[in-house]
Write an enzyme that holds these catalytic residues in place. Sequence first.
Site, PDB file in Angstrom:
ATOM      1  N   ASP A 188       0.873  -1.154   0.000  1.00  0.00           N
ATOM      2  CA  ASP A 188       0.000   0.000   0.000  1.00  0.00           C
ATOM      3  C   ASP A 188       0.921   1.216   0.000  1.00  0.00           C
ATOM      4  O   ASP A 188       2.107   1.096   0.290  1.00  0.00           O
ATOM      5  CB  ASP A 188      -0.842  -0.069   1.270  1.00  0.00           C
ATOM      6  CG  ASP A 188      -1.703   1.140   1.427  1.00  0.00           C
ATOM      7  OD1 ASP A 188      -2.270   1.568   0.415  1.00  0.00           O
ATOM      8  OD2 ASP A 188      -1.809   1.651   2.547  1.00  0.00           O
ATOM      9  N   LYS A 189       0.405   2.358  -0.347  1.00  0.00           N
ATOM     10  CA  LYS A 189       1.279   3.517  -0.336  1.00  0.00           C
ATOM     11  C   LYS A 189       1.106   4.337   0.932  1.00  0.00           C
ATOM     12  O   LYS A 189       2.022   4.473   1.725  1.00  0.00           O
ATOM     13  CB  LYS A 189       1.032   4.396  -1.554  1.00  0.00           C
ATOM     14  CG  LYS A 189       2.027   5.530  -1.688  1.00  0.00           C
ATOM     15  CD  LYS A 189       1.787   6.353  -2.897  1.00  0.00           C
ATOM     16  CE  LYS A 189       0.607   7.280  -2.752  1.00  0.00           C
ATOM     17  NZ  LYS A 189       0.795   8.306  -1.741  1.00  0.00           N
ATOM     18  N   THR A 190      -0.115   4.844   1.101  1.00  0.00           N
ATOM     19  CA  THR A 190      -0.346   5.756   2.203  1.00  0.00           C
ATOM     20  C   THR A 190      -0.225   5.019   3.527  1.00  0.00           C
ATOM     21  O   THR A 190      -0.851   3.997   3.736  1.00  0.00           O
ATOM     22  CB  THR A 190      -1.743   6.362   2.088  1.00  0.00           C
ATOM     23  OG1 THR A 190      -1.919   6.752   0.754  1.00  0.00           O
ATOM     24  CG2 THR A 190      -1.897   7.505   3.026  1.00  0.00           C
ATOM     25  N   GLU A 234      -7.911  15.960   7.561  1.00  0.00           N
ATOM     26  CA  GLU A 234      -8.790  16.933   8.199  1.00  0.00           C
ATOM     27  C   GLU A 234      -8.039  17.734   9.233  1.00  0.00           C
ATOM     28  O   GLU A 234      -8.107  18.959   9.254  1.00  0.00           O
ATOM     29  CB  GLU A 234      -9.951  16.201   8.867  1.00  0.00           C
ATOM     30  CG  GLU A 234     -11.006  15.762   7.888  1.00  0.00           C
ATOM     31  CD  GLU A 234     -12.297  15.386   8.582  1.00  0.00           C
ATOM     32  OE1 GLU A 234     -12.240  15.040   9.777  1.00  0.00           O
ATOM     33  OE2 GLU A 234     -13.336  15.437   7.932  1.00  0.00           O
ATOM     34  N   PHE A 266     -17.948  11.889   4.952  1.00  0.00           N
ATOM     35  CA  PHE A 266     -17.133  11.426   3.836  1.00  0.00           C
ATOM     36  C   PHE A 266     -17.404   9.952   3.566  1.00  0.00           C
ATOM     37  O   PHE A 266     -17.568   9.165   4.492  1.00  0.00           O
ATOM     38  CB  PHE A 266     -15.650  11.612   4.187  1.00  0.00           C
ATOM     39  CG  PHE A 266     -14.726  11.205   3.088  1.00  0.00           C
ATOM     40  CD1 PHE A 266     -14.399  12.103   2.093  1.00  0.00           C
ATOM     41  CD2 PHE A 266     -14.221   9.925   3.034  1.00  0.00           C
ATOM     42  CE1 PHE A 266     -13.541  11.727   1.070  1.00  0.00           C
ATOM     43  CE2 PHE A 266     -13.378   9.542   2.013  1.00  0.00           C
ATOM     44  CZ  PHE A 266     -13.042  10.439   1.029  1.00  0.00           C
ATOM     45  N   ASP A 274      -4.496   6.169  -4.601  1.00  0.00           N
ATOM     46  CA  ASP A 274      -4.158   7.546  -4.912  1.00  0.00           C
ATOM     47  C   ASP A 274      -4.125   7.826  -6.402  1.00  0.00           C
ATOM     48  O   ASP A 274      -4.177   6.936  -7.224  1.00  0.00           O
ATOM     49  CB  ASP A 274      -2.785   7.862  -4.322  1.00  0.00           C
ATOM     50  CG  ASP A 274      -2.927   8.673  -3.069  1.00  0.00           C
ATOM     51  OD1 ASP A 274      -4.056   9.108  -2.805  1.00  0.00           O
ATOM     52  OD2 ASP A 274      -1.929   8.851  -2.367  1.00  0.00           O
ATOM     53  N   ASP A 321      -1.545  -0.790   5.847  1.00  0.00           N
ATOM     54  CA  ASP A 321      -1.834  -0.332   7.200  1.00  0.00           C
ATOM     55  C   ASP A 321      -3.308  -0.054   7.439  1.00  0.00           C
ATOM     56  O   ASP A 321      -3.723   0.080   8.568  1.00  0.00           O
ATOM     57  CB  ASP A 321      -1.039   0.931   7.503  1.00  0.00           C
ATOM     58  CG  ASP A 321      -1.599   2.130   6.776  1.00  0.00           C
ATOM     59  OD1 ASP A 321      -2.028   1.956   5.621  1.00  0.00           O
ATOM     60  OD2 ASP A 321      -1.633   3.223   7.358  1.00  0.00           O
TER      61      ASP A 321
END
EC number: 7.6.2.1
Lengths: 1438, 353
Positions: A404-406, A687, A729, A880, A1018
Amino acid sequence: MTKEERKKKKKEGRKHVVVSNLPFEGRPQKENPNGQHKKNQIKTTKYTLLSFLPKNIFEQLHRFANIYFVAIAVLNFVPVINAFQPAVGLIPICIMLMVTALKDAWEDLRRYKSDKIINNQHCFIYTRKEQDYVQKHWKDVRVGDFVQLQCNEIIPADILLLFSSDPSGVCHLETANLDGETNLKQRRVVKGFLHQEPRFEPELFQNKIVCEKPNNNLSKFKGYMEHPDQTRTGFNSESLLLRGCTIRNTEVVVGIVIYAGHETKAMLNNSGPRYKRSKIERQMNMDIFFCVWILFFMCLIGAIGHGIWKGKFSRLPPFDVPDANGSFPPVALQGFYMFLTMIILLQILIPISLYVSIELVKLGQVFFLHNDIDLYDEEADLSIQCRAFNITEDLGQIQYIFSDKTGTLTENKMVFRRCTIMGNEFSHQENAKRLETQKEVDSDDDDWTKCQYGALSSIDTVRCPGRAKPLRRSQSARAHFQCHTRHRSVGRCDSAQSAVAFSSTIEKDVTPDQGLLTKVKDATLKLETLTAHKVTKPSLSTGSSITDFFLALAICNSVVVSTSTEPRQRVIIPPQMKSLGASLEKIHQLFQKLKLSSLSQSFSSTAPSDLGESLGPNPTVVDSDEQDDLSSNSCGYSTGISYQSSSREEVMGKQDILGAGSSSLEDVLDSVIPEPEFCYEAESPDEAALVHAAGAYNFTLVSRTPDQVTVRLPQGTLLTFDLLYTLGFDSVRKRMSVIVRHPLTGEIIVYTKGADSVIMDLLEDPDKAKDPIAEKKLRKIRAKTQKHLDWYAKDGLRTLCIAKKVLKEEDFQRWVNFRHEAEASFDNQDELLMQTAQYLETQLTLLGATGIEDRLQEGVPDTISALREAGIRIWVLTGDKQETAVNIAHSCKLLDQTDTVYTINTESQETCESILDCTLEEVKRCYDTRKAEHKFWGICLPPQAPSSTIEAAGPNIGLVIDGKTLNIIFQGNLEKKFLELTKYCHSILCCRSTPLQKSMIVKLVRDKLKVMTLSIGDGANDVSMIQAADVGIGISGQEGMQAVMSSDFAISRFKHLKKLLLVHGHWCYSRLARMVIYYFYKNVCYVNLLFWYQFFCGFSGTTMIDYWQMIFFNLFFTSLPPLVFGILDKDISAETLLALPELYKSGQDSQFYKLPTFWIAMLDAFYQSLICFFIPYLAYKDSDIDIFTFGTPINTISLTTLLLHQAMEMKTWTFIHGFVLIASFLLYFLVSIVYNAICVTCNSPTNPYWIIEKQLSDPTFYLLCFLTPVAALFPRYFILALKGTCGKSSLLEAQKLDKLPKEKKKLAIQEWKKEKERISTACQAALSPGNASLGHLQVSPFTGQESRDNSLKDTPSPMKRHAGDWVLNRDRSSPYPCPGHVGYNKSSPSSSVRPSPDEHLLGSSGSEAFGIFKDTQTGSPGASSRGSHRRSQSSLTI
Amino acid sequence: MAWSATSPGANQPDNTAFTQQRLPAWQPLLSAGIVLPLFFCVGLAFIGLGLGLYYTSNGIKELEYDYTGDPGTGNCSVCAAAGERVAPPPANCTCQWCFSLSELFQGPVFLYYELSNFYQNNRRYVVSRDDAQLSGLASALRHPTNECAPYQRSPAGVPIAPCGAIANSLFNDSFKLLHQRLPGGAYVEVPLDRTGIAWWTDYHVKFHNPEPINGSLKLAFYGTAKPPNWPRPAYDLSPDPNNTGFVNQDFVVWMRTAALPTFRKLYARIRHGNYSAGLPRGAYCVNITYNYPVLAFDGHKRLIFSSISWMGGKNPFLGVAYLTFGSLCIVTGFVMLVVYIRHQDENGEDEDE
């Protein structure tokens, strides 16, 4: 009628109906309609005292191996077959079962104890008898009970919230126990119960609650409440308190129990540990299958041999014993019996102890994994967690990593970097600089940290000498960190000091852009002048937009505000409200005036002129540095406990005075400044980052309740908005909105914040603008913003668009009605809610966009390049945007500057197919040339299929693909081609992919390519991917524990992956593989001794070794060394493994354990057993030796041989190794001597009395013991020595390196690397002509430069036909910031140094492509050696 | 749901050499240079040892005679043929084996009998005994273990003592050695020491007669039957009270089942009187009482006179084996030497580059 009733009943059956228990109190359970629901008592134990033995044995017999051994033990009871005494034959299997049973019992006991503790916790339940809440145990809670919970209490069951002491009917939950998320969640009282008397009356509750059947979805819950008058009120998970969570910040809540015990969502989510089968185990099972065949043949030989032997005798020989009744069964039958006897005799050919040993070894390996200090993260105080115990060795065989990236590659710490407002870009250079220096400052402050530690012991921070000096941002980080750990230490009872998610210093402190700050000042000034009614061009004035923009940042979120002095105590009422009451009137009047003058557009900013006048010019704009000091100050104080209580009182006191007295505004504003810093708790890090950013420009979010939001404006005024609606969201809409009523103008405003791709489509059509100037302006803003967005994306920033919309009162009312309907509906509630939300979020006015940086985690590039060097292919699967992803990929060295990158974005199947074909062809051609070069350049490695090993040489190929294309690939059966293409690629980037796609890709690669895969992630969106892979790794980061819960291993940083795989993976694999091989060898070698003897005893199944000795042999004498070997042996040291990642390839190719390895081990075993048997045989031939005297030297010899063999296999000798080996050897003699000395008539008829003693006094015994092991191990030793001398494998070289002293080793490693580089550059050089011709193939409808590309002529026609909707883009470097970019590159030294021809050719095309945004995914080619210093570059530009 | 209250850093692993896998270690890496001396040393040691063994073994004398009585091989064939025809072979058929020694047969001399193709290690045969009974346990005497079946009880149901197939098949040939000192002289019987032929522990610890009743062993055995093949009951095996019943040395020797189908068992030692130094030169005759039939299973019976050395009986194998592997080690050592030198050269070249 009946039909309907039945239907109704059926429908009821699918739902969960709950009513109050109170009317049924004291009456039998049966009458209570809630009686059918589960009680709250939980029982996670598997057994009871009575059922333990039968159940456990039954469960154990489910394992195939156990059945095999039990069957053999049972066979032993048949008199004609038995090889040993029946009872003795039971011993090994009994020991096995007993050990396992003990383990199970112990685990169950632990479960029982923890159940008991949980069941006996206390909570308050309402009873009619007492008319009050009575303390009861958790286990007595029933569905339908009313439970009262106080702050910091843990929720005993799933409870529907009916009452909260909070006036706004909310309550806060900490769900850390459930999902590990430390931020607070808000829960609301069910509608209709909001406004109640101070006390909730359970007895008045007569509603029926209808909701879903119990399920394990934590986030989904819906249902309705039927009132006695048949009206219904809907509710959802917003009102559900989940078992295991903790109530925070709310004094008292009351709710009705909906699900209890095992039906609660927490329990339903609690699945047991996962069982995975590792690759070695799979391979091992295969080999066991071979062993079964070997066994079969050996038994067959025995059976046939016995038959022949029997047939030889014409008359009864004296040594042949008939049946008990004196007769002989037919020879064939005797042969069959012998077959079975042989199975019993040779049973350990199937290594019974192997399974147990493997489990023990893995336990040991996990222990060392867990204890590795390098895998320990100090900040989180977490070491690696191994959740799956049985796949440690898979870590050493990983071929593909899906990441995963984020949050995985990046820190998931969102930092506000830059923004664009109304088409104007603010680059925030100071902020960038700050981020650059962040790390250094952190490390400089060690003494300060110590000081902080000291302060922890409740000494006031003020006394700390360090405070005077380094009051900078980093300290607040430290202070915060202290808070965090402290919270951990105090545990759940103390909520006063606690963690606040997403608010590290990096995130919190934003250095405002000077330009923008001035503009904000200007805007306020302008507003001051507005009082003179000089409205020039209000509709689109930048000033108002800026204020609007920051207001949106501050309001449009779900952030919970608390103060740093009392985190977790929510700020509800802005403290200065009262004192400002008078001046607020004036402000209101001002806005009324403004509204009149501002046509249709509204200003949401305020600038009370008289306020400004009274305060002088810009009094409230505090110097940013000063404010920083302030904030850190306050946070520093927050650790001091003594200060904490007083500070609040102080402030309150001040306010009281202010409120009472008629003090001047100056005083009011003074009191504002020393106010403690606010802490923001957000659900997502973006946020918080945005709120902090708004705060930096003095638009401070002061408080938030479900109904109101208060923001402090730069002037210090507080503005309270009525919060009409919040549309949260979700990943489908990709945006959130708040609907507020402006306190001054009274307008209803929708602020929307969301992904640019979505927001851009929802903007109002510029064509509809009233005048052409406005239209033009709108277009311009839009285009400019889009351009800025593209820059941001290129720079690896996460982008968000901010937009707003003003609603007419009647429109809003209409919408509210829709919304209510949607909320009350049961069946398609989700859909309707979505529709209503989408209905509202249209025709938006663009305010601006933000760029948030998600910083790379420490050590990521290094880790990735090491993993790549190790031959692991890395795929990054991210949700993303493509540009962002590509950029991150470059900065983390996933894509190299020299890499050839293909990008595939398409939406049509045909195109996709042709692109795949085309690219594949090209790639293949490239590889073909490479192959030819390989032949030419003898130094290069021989060419191999790209799937098996990746060549170290040559340019690497990267592939970028997006979610839509992936979808097409999956739908259009293009997987094969896609996979074929990916085989040639080193790194693959999948952008915009959904969680489902992620797992589909992993499954596809795993199943089709038959490779070992590892997924790392994550967040909750990575769960499916983690579960799909062979090895799932969760990162226990900021996004909760869901990924960790579903993972096999949980680490806290991505960089730990390097050591985990390269060192531990390699070790675990090599250790286990070699141990398994050794085990097979050991058992075959030993069993064959018995087999050879059969040739000399008429295949009658006699053993020459006492059976107890045999059991001991396996159980004690030869079991420990392999275990120690499997746990401790290191073939290569950790430093070398880390320095030379390519050593990892040995594991990928399964070098230690392959089929040939197995057969070689078998052959060696046969040879050794032959030697071990026949040398004693020949030595004792024609002597008066008896059976067991003959067996003893054989046993001793084989023990010596096995142990020496083990010793030869050991690559590292520590004292433990030596001790265990020698101890095993001595133990054998000790046990044998004692056993043979005391056993006079025991174990009849194979009585071993005094045998070893006699042997020990016989020189022949010693002569045999010297000769035989030497002879048996001779070939292996010889070959090992030869290999050690002439072997060329890299493992061997590395072992040799390891032996060198430290300094020399370093040099040697450097030399090694140089050598590799030399080879690879040689190969690359050979390839370069091929590259050049391929280097700039760019097919783009926007370039208009096709004619320049020779290679394009070769492309088949479909490519051109579909040229409109795809771009096949091959660039040899990172996408490179557009020349037109304002602050970029001008001063970047590297770009001007050596512009490549590519840049000249295509540079302009790159910028052109930018102009046409959206459907173009162009990475413009640029010079190499640039992208790697992305961050430093952008900081240099200023 | 587990909550743990930990202090900061509590989860930090211990930084010890053991947990970090940094224990001081020795890394042996086999290579030609290292194993070279080892091969030579072991080779030389083995060759030395092998030579010693070989000569020792060669120094041992053995004299053997196959008296199975295959047709036409001497006078034992009559007995063998007689035994073939009748089910229990005729008792006390005797035959003779005469030989002469030209020089002293160095003592101590051991007399063995050897049976071949006799599978005393057959599983069902091996287990067919009752150690408890043989150790003199009274209860076991009356209730022999089931392992003994079908030689557990006589057809009348009386327990057999000693029970089992091993006891039943007791070897019952006997030998007498006669020596003719001078040619034409009288044959003198050579005293054969029939005691101490069994293991000391067997005779003294494992095997015991049942407690005699009123001093009579016969009464102790009352209520038991003799094994079917035995001509007389156990207590009548020998007139010597220390050599009869379960502690009869021949019986004890027989009960230690042989490991291989061709086996020897010690019959007697010659160490008394004039023969303590060995068998002096002269003519000898062995009178064989031929009782034991072996032709049924293609068996052979041999008589062996053997002297022993420090390493036991005659066996040239160990010496040969040591010599073989010793020379193999030397050869391999040379191979290694070649490899080592070549590899050194290669390395040198590499470094030169």
